[in-house]
Design a protein around this motif. Structure first.
Motif: not given
Length: 142
Positions: A5-18
């Motif tokens: 089946g097709k997977r939906q691409a997620t548009n969320t990203s992770l921002s990281l504060v080191a």
């Protein structure tokens, strides 16, 4: 969905504060953010906020889900808040669901976050009940 089946691409990203970073300001994002370092200000519209064991955030957090394993000082408004075993929350939590693991700490206030739909229903019931009471008074005096 099946194997092919097709997977939906997620548009969320992770921002990281080191861990070595300190950032101050307003974070307006629709994705996820993780603080391994220090942050101060406000987080708006976030999906997931994670304060790791080395993280510290001071200010207001507005998100769907918040996971605290470090220190948060301020206000946390979310659908779900999880305070893990090393987590400490100083301030006010307003959520539909709050979980505190053994060793975790909430020093402050916890309020139930009400769903807007429930408020509207309750207001409508109050408005429909009020005229009924007024009509009873009118009949009683007539």
């Amino acid at each position: 969905m099946g194997l092919f089946g097709k997977r939906q691409a997620t548009n969320t990203s992770l921002s990281l504060v080191a861990k070595q970073c300190r950032v101050v300001g307003e974070f307006d994002l629709e994705g996820d953010i993780q603080f391994d370092g220090q942050g101060e200000g406000s987080i708006l519209n976030a999906r997931n906020v994670v304060i790791s064991s080395t993280g510290h955030f001071k200010g207001d957090i507005h998100a769907e889900h918040v996971t605290i394993n470090g220190l948060v000082e301020g206000t946390c408004i979310a659908k779900e808040v999880n305070i893990l075993s090393n987590g400490k929350m100083k301030g006010m939590v307003q959520s539909e669901q709050l979980t505190i693991e053994k060793g975790g700490c909430l020093m402050g206030e916890n309020k139930l976050k009400e769903e807007p739909a429930l408020k509207v229903i309750n207001e409508e019931k109050a408005q429909t009940a009020k005229p009924a009471q007024d009509s009873k008074k009118a009949h009683a005096t007539a």
